[in-house]
Motif scaffolding. Structure first.
Motif, short mmCIF file in Angstrom:
data_model
loop_
_atom_site.label_atom_id
_atom_site.label_comp_id
_atom_site.label_asym_id
_atom_site.label_seq_id
_atom_site.Cartn_x
_atom_site.Cartn_y
_atom_site.Cartn_z
N GLN A 165 0.72 -1.17 -0.13
CA GLN A 165 0.04 -0.03 0.01
C GLN A 165 0.93 1.30 0.04
OE1 GLN A 165 -2.37 -0.35 3.64
NE2 GLN A 165 -3.88 -1.72 2.52
N ARG A 166 0.23 2.18 -0.75
CA ARG A 166 1.06 3.45 -0.75
C ARG A 166 0.09 4.75 -0.81
NH1 ARG A 166 5.83 3.96 -4.80
NH2 ARG A 166 6.70 2.36 -3.47
N LYS A 167 0.26 5.82 -0.29
CA LYS A 167 -0.46 7.17 -0.46
C LYS A 167 -0.14 7.71 -1.84
CE LYS A 167 -2.21 7.15 3.81
NZ LYS A 167 -3.84 6.85 3.97
N ASN A 168 -1.02 7.99 -2.55
CA ASN A 168 -1.01 8.70 -3.93
C ASN A 168 -0.85 10.27 -3.74
OD1 ASN A 168 -3.52 9.50 -3.59
ND2 ASN A 168 -4.41 8.52 -5.39
N TYR A 169 -0.87 10.91 -4.57
CA TYR A 169 -0.78 12.20 -4.82
C TYR A 169 -1.81 13.04 -3.77
CZ TYR A 169 -4.44 12.73 -7.74
OH TYR A 169 -5.63 12.94 -8.58
N ALA A 170 -2.94 12.55 -3.82
CA ALA A 170 -4.18 13.16 -3.12
C ALA A 170 -4.30 12.54 -1.84
CB ALA A 170 -5.33 12.81 -3.96
N GLY A 171 -3.29 11.61 -1.30
CA GLY A 171 -3.32 11.06 0.05
C GLY A 171 -4.25 9.92 0.09
N ARG A 172 -4.92 9.23 -0.92
CA ARG A 172 -5.62 8.25 -0.94
C ARG A 172 -4.61 7.05 -0.87
NH1 ARG A 172 -8.23 11.10 -5.03
NH2 ARG A 172 -10.13 12.17 -4.48
N THR A 173 -5.19 6.00 -0.14
CA THR A 173 -4.43 4.61 -0.04
C THR A 173 -4.53 4.00 -1.31
OG1 THR A 173 -4.34 4.61 2.23
CG2 THR A 173 -3.79 2.40 1.04
N PRO A 190 -3.19 9.10 -12.50
CA PRO A 190 -3.78 7.98 -12.45
C PRO A 190 -4.26 7.47 -13.79
CG PRO A 190 -4.50 9.09 -10.73
CD PRO A 190 -3.58 10.20 -11.50
N GLY A 191 -4.05 6.51 -14.41
CA GLY A 191 -4.41 5.83 -15.58
C GLY A 191 -3.53 6.21 -16.85
N ARG A 194 -7.62 3.38 -7.29
CA ARG A 194 -7.56 2.14 -6.32
C ARG A 194 -5.94 1.23 -6.14
NH1 ARG A 194 -12.44 2.01 -8.63
NH2 ARG A 194 -11.57 0.71 -10.33
N ALA A 195 -5.36 1.65 -7.64
CA ALA A 195 -4.08 0.99 -7.63
C ALA A 195 -3.19 1.93 -8.30
CB ALA A 195 -4.28 -0.46 -8.37
N MET A 196 -1.87 1.51 -8.32
CA MET A 196 -0.97 2.06 -9.27
C MET A 196 -0.02 1.13 -9.77
SD MET A 196 1.15 4.56 -6.22
CE MET A 196 2.28 5.49 -7.45
N ILE A 197 0.56 1.50 -10.95
CA ILE A 197 1.49 0.51 -11.50
C ILE A 197 2.80 0.73 -11.24
CG2 ILE A 197 -0.22 -0.16 -13.37
CD1 ILE A 197 1.63 1.29 -15.15
N GLY A 198 3.50 1.74 -10.74
CA GLY A 198 4.60 2.14 -10.49
C GLY A 198 5.44 1.88 -11.74
N ASP A 199 6.87 2.05 -11.28
CA ASP A 199 7.74 1.84 -12.50
C ASP A 199 7.75 0.62 -12.81
OD1 ASP A 199 8.56 4.53 -11.77
OD2 ASP A 199 10.55 3.91 -11.28
N GLY A 245 -3.06 15.72 -10.04
CA GLY A 245 -1.68 15.87 -9.60
C GLY A 245 -0.67 15.19 -9.91
N VAL A 246 0.24 15.07 -9.24
CA VAL A 246 1.46 14.36 -9.49
C VAL A 246 1.41 12.85 -8.93
CG1 VAL A 246 4.05 14.13 -9.47
CG2 VAL A 246 2.97 16.32 -9.78
N ARG A 247 1.82 11.84 -9.34
CA ARG A 247 1.62 10.55 -8.89
C ARG A 247 2.64 10.27 -7.70
NH1 ARG A 247 -1.11 6.22 -11.92
NH2 ARG A 247 -0.35 5.04 -10.06
N ALA A 248 2.49 9.60 -6.63
CA ALA A 248 3.55 9.31 -5.77
C ALA A 248 4.17 8.16 -6.38
CB ALA A 248 2.78 8.90 -4.46
#
Length: 259
Positions: A37-45, A156-157, A199-204, A255-258
């Motif tokens: 889990q990680r917080k994104n740019y908007a503070g969402r998990t 996102p996306g 709800r998810a992020m794919i990251g590097d 915003g910018v992704r985490a």
């Protein structure tokens, strides 16, 4: 000639394998759910399962068509995963920053990623193509596409949508390039809803793997002129990476992704 059924099979296999990997990782949660889990740019998990799942799913689908391309995709995903873990908190971005650190004797996770993905791309290019120049161009395209998709992963996306949009023209190509494009699009489609819905992020991990698959499709579907054009465009994108990311960020309106 690649049939429509072959393209559909490649798309469906990548989509199915990616979704199955997401479900399996979520159920197993190696190391505990909090590690994923990680917080994104908007503070969402957000969950991090989508990145490794996309890398595994697209590597399997691409490897079925061109085993060496599957190797390059998997290597790109592994290098991205290393940067996702080891590079957390490192504010440095772009080739120049990591190469500058390397000159000062510091091997950053970004430098490991840069050289690892480049090497994997060159290996794949050397196997797919026959002539020395074409081999070099193929390596540049595979590694460059992996980097490009990561550059636009600023909202996102954004990365998954870019893979689908850029892969679509490859579906009309003859040969294995159409299947590879379909595989890249299938894996991207599998993670797009959760990524877009924050709800998810794919990251590097996911961005580099999807990009390498897209690059392999370009290589398989083009001759020298096409390889030259794509390689030139990708090198230019890398050289102006900050501007490419800025354009993608402005076009998203978010915003910018985490990460």
């Amino acid at each position: 000639m690649i049939s429509r059924a072959s393209r559909m099979t490649a798309f469906a296999s990548a989509l199915g394998a990616t979704r199955a990997a997401v479900v399996g990782l979520r159920k197993a949660a190696p190391g505990g759910a909090e590690r994923w889990q990680r917080k994104n740019y908007a503070g969402r998990t957000v969950e991090l399962y989508a990145g490794p799942a996309a890398a595994a799913g697209v590597a399997l689908a691409v490897g079925r068509v061109r085993p060496v391309a599957g190797f390059a995709v998997l290597a790109a995903g592994v290098c991205g995963a290393y940067d996702d873990v080891a590079g957390v908190g490192d504010p440095r971005r772009g080739f120049r920053a990591h190469l500058s650190a390397l000159r000062d004797g510091e091997v950053t996770s970004g430098a490991v990623k840069l050289f690892g993905i480049s090497a994997a791309g060159l290996v794949a290019g050397a196997v797919i193509e026959e002539r020395p120049l074409d081999r070099l161009l193929a390596g540049v395209v595979i590694a460059g596409a992996a980097h490009f998709v990561n550059l636009v992963d600023v909202a996102p996306g954004r990365a998954a949508a870019a893979v689908i949009a850029l892969g679509a023209p490859g579906l009309v190509r003859s040969g294995s390039g159409a299947e590879l494009a379909a595989a890249a699009m299938g894996a991207a489609a599998a993670v797009l809803p959760d990524d877009l819905g924050e709800r998810a992020m794919i990251g590097d991990t996911g961005a580099h793997a999807l990009g390498a698959a897209l690059g392999a499709a370009v290589v398989a579907g083009n001759g020298r002129v096409g390889l030259l054009a794509h390689a030139g465009a990708l090198v230019a994108a890398a050289a102006y990476g900050d501007k490419v990311s800025a354009v993608a960020r402005r076009s998203s309106g978010r915003g910018v992704r985490a990460g």
